[in-house]
Structures are given as structure tokens and as C-alpha cells.
Design a protein around this motif. Structure first.
Motif, PDB file in Angstrom:
ATOM      1  N   LYS A   2       0.840  -1.185   0.000  1.00 17.31           N
ATOM      2  CA  LYS A   2       0.000   0.000   0.000  1.00 17.31           C
ATOM      3  C   LYS A   2       0.879   1.240   0.000  1.00 17.31           C
ATOM      4  O   LYS A   2       1.923   1.282   0.650  1.00 17.31           O
ATOM      5  CB  LYS A   2      -0.909  -0.003   1.223  1.00 17.31           C
ATOM      6  N   LEU A   3       0.434   2.235  -0.740  1.00 18.57           N
ATOM      7  CA  LEU A   3       1.211   3.458  -0.862  1.00 18.57           C
ATOM      8  C   LEU A   3       1.176   4.248   0.435  1.00 18.57           C
ATOM      9  O   LEU A   3       0.116   4.476   1.019  1.00 18.57           O
ATOM     10  CB  LEU A   3       0.650   4.320  -2.002  1.00 18.57           C
ATOM     11  N   GLN A   4       2.345   4.656   0.912  1.00 18.85           N
ATOM     12  CA  GLN A   4       2.434   5.544   2.059  1.00 18.85           C
ATOM     13  C   GLN A   4       2.314   6.976   1.534  1.00 18.85           C
ATOM     14  O   GLN A   4       3.250   7.503   0.943  1.00 18.85           O
ATOM     15  CB  GLN A   4       3.764   5.343   2.798  1.00 18.85           C
ATOM     16  N   PRO A   6       2.124  10.950   0.965  1.00 22.30           N
ATOM     17  CA  PRO A   6       2.776  12.141   1.525  1.00 22.30           C
ATOM     18  C   PRO A   6       1.779  12.943   2.358  1.00 22.30           C
ATOM     19  O   PRO A   6       0.567  12.743   2.276  1.00 22.30           O
ATOM     20  CB  PRO A   6       3.200  12.930   0.270  1.00 22.30           C
ATOM     21  N   GLU A   7       2.310  13.826   3.174  1.00 17.85           N
ATOM     22  CA  GLU A   7       1.449  14.667   4.010  1.00 17.85           C
ATOM     23  C   GLU A   7       0.863  15.799   3.175  1.00 17.85           C
ATOM     24  O   GLU A   7       1.287  16.930   3.237  1.00 17.85           O
ATOM     25  CB  GLU A   7       2.240  15.218   5.200  1.00 17.85           C
ATOM     26  N   SER A   8      -0.083  15.450   2.349  1.00 17.89           N
ATOM     27  CA  SER A   8      -0.703  16.424   1.457  1.00 17.89           C
ATOM     28  C   SER A   8      -2.093  15.969   1.105  1.00 17.89           C
ATOM     29  O   SER A   8      -2.361  14.777   0.974  1.00 17.89           O
ATOM     30  CB  SER A   8       0.127  16.600   0.186  1.00 17.89           C
ATOM     31  N   GLN A   9      -3.013  16.931   0.968  1.00 17.95           N
ATOM     32  CA  GLN A   9      -4.373  16.616   0.543  1.00 17.95           C
ATOM     33  C   GLN A   9      -4.472  16.535  -0.975  1.00 17.95           C
ATOM     34  O   GLN A   9      -5.438  16.018  -1.510  1.00 17.95           O
ATOM     35  CB  GLN A   9      -5.339  17.702   1.061  1.00 17.95           C
ATOM     36  N   ASN A  10      -3.459  17.044  -1.661  1.00 16.58           N
ATOM     37  CA  ASN A  10      -3.514  17.133  -3.120  1.00 16.58           C
ATOM     38  C   ASN A  10      -2.834  15.923  -3.746  1.00 16.58           C
ATOM     39  O   ASN A  10      -1.710  16.006  -4.245  1.00 16.58           O
ATOM     40  CB  ASN A  10      -2.866  18.437  -3.597  1.00 16.58           C
ATOM     41  N   ILE A  11      -3.535  14.804  -3.704  1.00 17.00           N
ATOM     42  CA  ILE A  11      -2.966  13.552  -4.190  1.00 17.00           C
ATOM     43  C   ILE A  11      -3.942  12.877  -5.137  1.00 17.00           C
ATOM     44  O   ILE A  11      -5.145  12.803  -4.863  1.00 17.00           O
ATOM     45  CB  ILE A  11      -2.642  12.608  -3.020  1.00 17.00           C
ATOM     46  N   GLU A  12      -3.414  12.411  -6.269  1.00 11.85           N
ATOM     47  CA  GLU A  12      -4.239  11.705  -7.239  1.00 11.85           C
ATOM     48  C   GLU A  12      -3.510  10.426  -7.632  1.00 11.85           C
ATOM     49  O   GLU A  12      -2.295  10.452  -7.880  1.00 11.85           O
ATOM     50  CB  GLU A  12      -4.481  12.572  -8.477  1.00 11.85           C
ATOM     51  N   CYS A  13      -4.233   9.309  -7.665  1.00  7.99           N
ATOM     52  CA  CYS A  13      -3.642   8.024  -8.032  1.00  7.99           C
ATOM     53  C   CYS A  13      -4.274   7.503  -9.319  1.00  7.99           C
ATOM     54  O   CYS A  13      -5.493   7.544  -9.483  1.00  7.99           O
ATOM     55  CB  CYS A  13      -3.836   7.006  -6.910  1.00  7.99           C
ATOM     56  N   LYS A  14      -3.452   7.001 -10.213  1.00  8.45           N
ATOM     57  CA  LYS A  14      -3.912   6.446 -11.486  1.00  8.45           C
ATOM     58  C   LYS A  14      -3.205   5.108 -11.707  1.00  8.45           C
ATOM     59  O   LYS A  14      -2.008   4.984 -11.463  1.00  8.45           O
ATOM     60  CB  LYS A  14      -3.592   7.386 -12.652  1.00  8.45           C
ATOM     61  N   GLU A  15      -3.942   4.099 -12.189  1.00  9.12           N
ATOM     62  CA  GLU A  15      -3.351   2.784 -12.406  1.00  9.12           C
ATOM     63  C   GLU A  15      -2.390   2.780 -13.583  1.00  9.12           C
ATOM     64  O   GLU A  15      -1.357   2.120 -13.558  1.00  9.12           O
ATOM     65  CB  GLU A  15      -4.452   1.738 -12.616  1.00  9.12           C
ATOM     66  N   ILE A  16      -2.743   3.501 -14.644  1.00 12.69           N
ATOM     67  CA  ILE A  16      -1.891   3.588 -15.821  1.00 12.69           C
ATOM     68  C   ILE A  16      -1.798   5.042 -16.256  1.00 12.69           C
ATOM     69  O   ILE A  16      -2.623   5.879 -15.849  1.00 12.69           O
ATOM     70  CB  ILE A  16      -2.428   2.730 -16.990  1.00 12.69           C
ATOM     71  N   TRP A  17      -0.809   5.351 -17.075  1.00 18.43           N
ATOM     72  CA  TRP A  17      -0.669   6.719 -17.589  1.00 18.43           C
ATOM     73  C   TRP A  17      -1.472   6.893 -18.869  1.00 18.43           C
ATOM     74  O   TRP A  17      -1.434   6.056 -19.766  1.00 18.43           O
ATOM     75  CB  TRP A  17       0.785   7.051 -17.873  1.00 18.43           C
ATOM     76  N   LYS A  18      -2.224   7.987 -18.931  1.00  9.96           N
ATOM     77  CA  LYS A  18      -2.900   8.402 -20.151  1.00  9.96           C
ATOM     78  C   LYS A  18      -2.552   9.866 -20.380  1.00  9.96           C
ATOM     79  O   LYS A  18      -2.457  10.639 -19.419  1.00  9.96           O
ATOM     80  CB  LYS A  18      -4.418   8.249 -20.021  1.00  9.96           C
ATOM     81  N   ASP A  19      -2.392  10.247 -21.647  1.00  8.23           N
ATOM     82  CA  ASP A  19      -2.018  11.632 -21.940  1.00  8.23           C
ATOM     83  C   ASP A  19      -3.056  12.631 -21.447  1.00  8.23           C
ATOM     84  O   ASP A  19      -2.728  13.793 -21.193  1.00  8.23           O
ATOM     85  CB  ASP A  19      -1.798  11.810 -23.441  1.00  8.23           C
ATOM     86  N   GLY A  34       0.692  19.438  -6.017  1.00  5.96           N
ATOM     87  CA  GLY A  34       0.254  18.134  -5.552  1.00  5.96           C
ATOM     88  C   GLY A  34       1.031  16.992  -6.160  1.00  5.96           C
ATOM     89  O   GLY A  34       1.987  17.191  -6.916  1.00  5.96           O
ATOM     90  N   TYR A  35       0.605  15.786  -5.807  1.00  7.49           N
ATOM     91  CA  TYR A  35       1.240  14.567  -6.272  1.00  7.49           C
ATOM     92  C   TYR A  35       0.289  13.781  -7.169  1.00  7.49           C
ATOM     93  O   TYR A  35      -0.908  13.704  -6.891  1.00  7.49           O
ATOM     94  CB  TYR A  35       1.627  13.673  -5.093  1.00  7.49           C
ATOM     95  N   ILE A  36       0.829  13.187  -8.217  1.00  4.62           N
ATOM     96  CA  ILE A  36       0.083  12.252  -9.054  1.00  4.62           C
ATOM     97  C   ILE A  36       0.916  10.978  -9.137  1.00  4.62           C
ATOM     98  O   ILE A  36       2.083  11.014  -9.536  1.00  4.62           O
ATOM     99  CB  ILE A  36      -0.153  12.822 -10.467  1.00  4.62           C
ATOM    100  N   PHE A  37       0.310   9.862  -8.715  1.00  5.12           N
ATOM    101  CA  PHE A  37       1.012   8.589  -8.727  1.00  5.12           C
ATOM    102  C   PHE A  37       0.467   7.720  -9.852  1.00  5.12           C
ATOM    103  O   PHE A  37      -0.752   7.560  -9.993  1.00  5.12           O
ATOM    104  CB  PHE A  37       0.855   7.869  -7.390  1.00  5.12           C
ATOM    105  N   ILE A  38       1.350   7.163 -10.636  1.00  4.22           N
ATOM    106  CA  ILE A  38       0.988   6.268 -11.730  1.00  4.22           C
ATOM    107  C   ILE A  38       1.395   4.849 -11.345  1.00  4.22           C
ATOM    108  O   ILE A  38       2.559   4.608 -10.963  1.00  4.22           O
ATOM    109  CB  ILE A  38       1.679   6.662 -13.049  1.00  4.22           C
ATOM    110  N   GLY A  39       0.436   3.922 -11.445  1.00  5.26           N
ATOM    111  CA  GLY A  39       0.689   2.544 -11.028  1.00  5.26           C
ATOM    112  C   GLY A  39       0.163   2.278  -9.638  1.00  5.26           C
ATOM    113  O   GLY A  39       0.562   1.324  -8.969  1.00  5.26           O
ATOM    114  N   VAL A  40      -0.792   3.126  -9.209  1.00  8.12           N
ATOM    115  CA  VAL A  40      -1.398   2.988  -7.886  1.00  8.12           C
ATOM    116  C   VAL A  40      -2.915   3.030  -8.039  1.00  8.12           C
ATOM    117  O   VAL A  40      -3.443   3.942  -8.688  1.00  8.12           O
ATOM    118  CB  VAL A  40      -0.931   4.109  -6.928  1.00  8.12           C
ATOM    119  N   GLU A  41      -3.606   2.074  -7.449  1.00 12.38           N
ATOM    120  CA  GLU A  41      -5.066   2.014  -7.535  1.00 12.38           C
ATOM    121  C   GLU A  41      -5.673   3.184  -6.767  1.00 12.38           C
ATOM    122  O   GLU A  41      -5.234   3.515  -5.670  1.00 12.38           O
ATOM    123  CB  GLU A  41      -5.547   0.676  -6.961  1.00 12.38           C
ATOM    124  N   ASP A  42      -6.686   3.811  -7.348  1.00 14.66           N
ATOM    125  CA  ASP A  42      -7.207   5.081  -6.852  1.00 14.66           C
ATOM    126  C   ASP A  42      -7.770   4.984  -5.434  1.00 14.66           C
ATOM    127  O   ASP A  42      -7.326   5.673  -4.526  1.00 14.66           O
ATOM    128  CB  ASP A  42      -8.281   5.603  -7.816  1.00 14.66           C
TER     129      ASP A  42
END
Length: 221
Positions: A2-4, A6-19, A34-42
Motif C-alpha cells: 500500500k502506498l504511504q 505524503p502529508e498532502s491533501q492534493n494527491i491523485e492516483c492512477k493505475e496507468i498513464w494516459k495523456d 500536488g502529487y500524481i502517482f501512476i501505477g497505484v489504484e485510486d
């Protein structure tokens, strides 16, 4: 794993990258970053990994620079079983557009700004507010002198305005109130406050006035 987060409310997770996720990068840059993570279930934040991490490390930064004109941090993160991508976007002090449209991240949503919302956003990003914008086709003749004199009387009674302003010209008074720009043009606020007919310039203008004081118990209201 499971993703740990960051201490931020501005986080978005995506399983794959799309343009199309460039819009999210744009929205983060226009907001507070904010942060955007690719390869992480939302929803679960489970790390599912990406198969093409090395290519994404090149493609994502290049596409962001080419499309949005900004540089962001794109990092490869790894667990024991897989790798995923972390995109860290810093807030921009200028408006960022995605192919001519402006996006803004608010809470957990991304919104495309249009109309009045877009105008307000652009003005604030440029350090200005709507009432501070100048009007090209307005002149001193559009100002109601009686409204100014009423304002002066009330200000003098409240000892917030010097009596010497009573004999000043309309232009001098507006200048002292910072309602005329450096080129001598009236600002929106000048017409709203002292215009003979503000509706000639703003078709849906509306004033709301709040009065502050104390109730019978002495508490501020």
C-alpha cells in the motif's frame, strides 16, 4: 503493498498513464500543487505497478514540458515486487493552460475553468482582482458627483476622510481612493461605487452590504 501517502491533501492516483492526465498536472499547477502517482489504484492506494516505467520516465516529463510549458519532478519508486511513478507538481505563479483550456484542482476534483470563473482565476494569478481592472470606454462624465459628495459627508462624519477633500475635483478624489489607474482610466470599482448607471457597463451588477456592530449583550455581530 500500500502506498504511504505524503502529508498532502492534493494527491491523485492512477493505475496507468494516459495523456489526458496532463489536464490533472495542469490543474495541480494552477492550484496549490500536488502529487500524481501512476501505477497505484485510486481508492485502495494499492500499488499495482507499471510495466513501462523507464519509458514513462522519459515520456511524461517531455509531454509536460511540450504541452504545458512547465517542469515537474517525475520519480521512479520501487517496492519489492514492482515499480511506480511519482509526479510532483509545484504550484505555478502564472496561469498554465492545456491546449488553450485552463484546469484547476479543487478538493478531489478537477474542473475546467470557463466564463467568470476563468476571468477571476486569470486576474488573481496576475495579482489583480476584477474591481481593480480599468475600463476603456468609461470617463469622469460617467461618475455621479452627488454619490461622491454623499460618500465624503459620511466619511468626514466618521472622521475617516479629511475635510479638505470636499473642495477637491472628482478626478482628485477618485485618484486618492485609487480608483483611477496610472493612465487616467477609471477602474471597475469607480463605476460600481460612484457610477451614474453601472448597468450600462455591467449587465448583472448587484451590491450586498453588511453591517457590523454589537447585540444587546455586547457581543460582536
Amino acid at each position: 503493498a500500500k502506498l504511504q501517502l505524503p502529508e498532502s491533501q492534493n494527491i491523485e492516483c492512477k493505475e496507468i498513464w494516459k495523456d489526458e492526465y496532463l489536464k490533472w498536472v495542469c490543474g495541480c499547477a494552477n492550484a496549490s500543487g500536488g502529487y500524481i502517482f501512476i501505477g497505484v489504484e485510486d481508492e485502495s492506494c494499492e500499488i499495482v505497478g507499471v510495466d513501462n516505467s523507464k519509458r514513462l520516465l522519459e515520456d511524461i516529463p517531455n509531454k509536460i514540458v511540450t504541452t504545458l510549458g512547465i517542469v515537474v519532478d517525475v520519480n521512479l519508486k520501487q517496492t519489492d515486487s514492482c515499480s511506480y511513478i511519482e509526479i510532483f507538481v509545484k504550484p505555478s505563479n502564472i496561469p498554465i493552460s492545456y491546449k488553450g483550456s485552463y484546469h484547476y484542482r479543487s478538493g478531489s476534483t478537477k474542473q475546467e475553468l470557463k466564463g467568470a470563473a476563468l476571468q477571476d482565476f486569470l486576474l488573481k494569478k496576475m495579482g489583480r482582482t476584477w474591481d481593480d481592472v480599468s475600463i476603456d470606454d468609461a470617463s469622469i462624465e460617467d461618475i455621479d458627483r452627488e454619490s461622491i459628495e454623499y460618500f465624503l459627508r459620511k466619511g468626514i462624519e466618521a472622521q475617516r476622510i479629511p475635510e479638505s477633500l470636499v473642495s477637491a475635483s472628482t478626478e482628485e478624489i477618485l485618484t486618492s481612493l485609487q480608483l483611477i489607474d496610472k493612465k487616467g482610466k477609471l477602474k471597475n470599482a469607480a463605476i460600481l461605487l460612484f457610477g451614474k448607471n453601472p448597468l450600462n457597463f455591467f449587465h448583472s451588477v448587484e451590491f450586498k452590504i453588511g453591517r457590523f456592530g454589537q447585540d444587546e449583550s455586547g457581543a460582536a455581530v
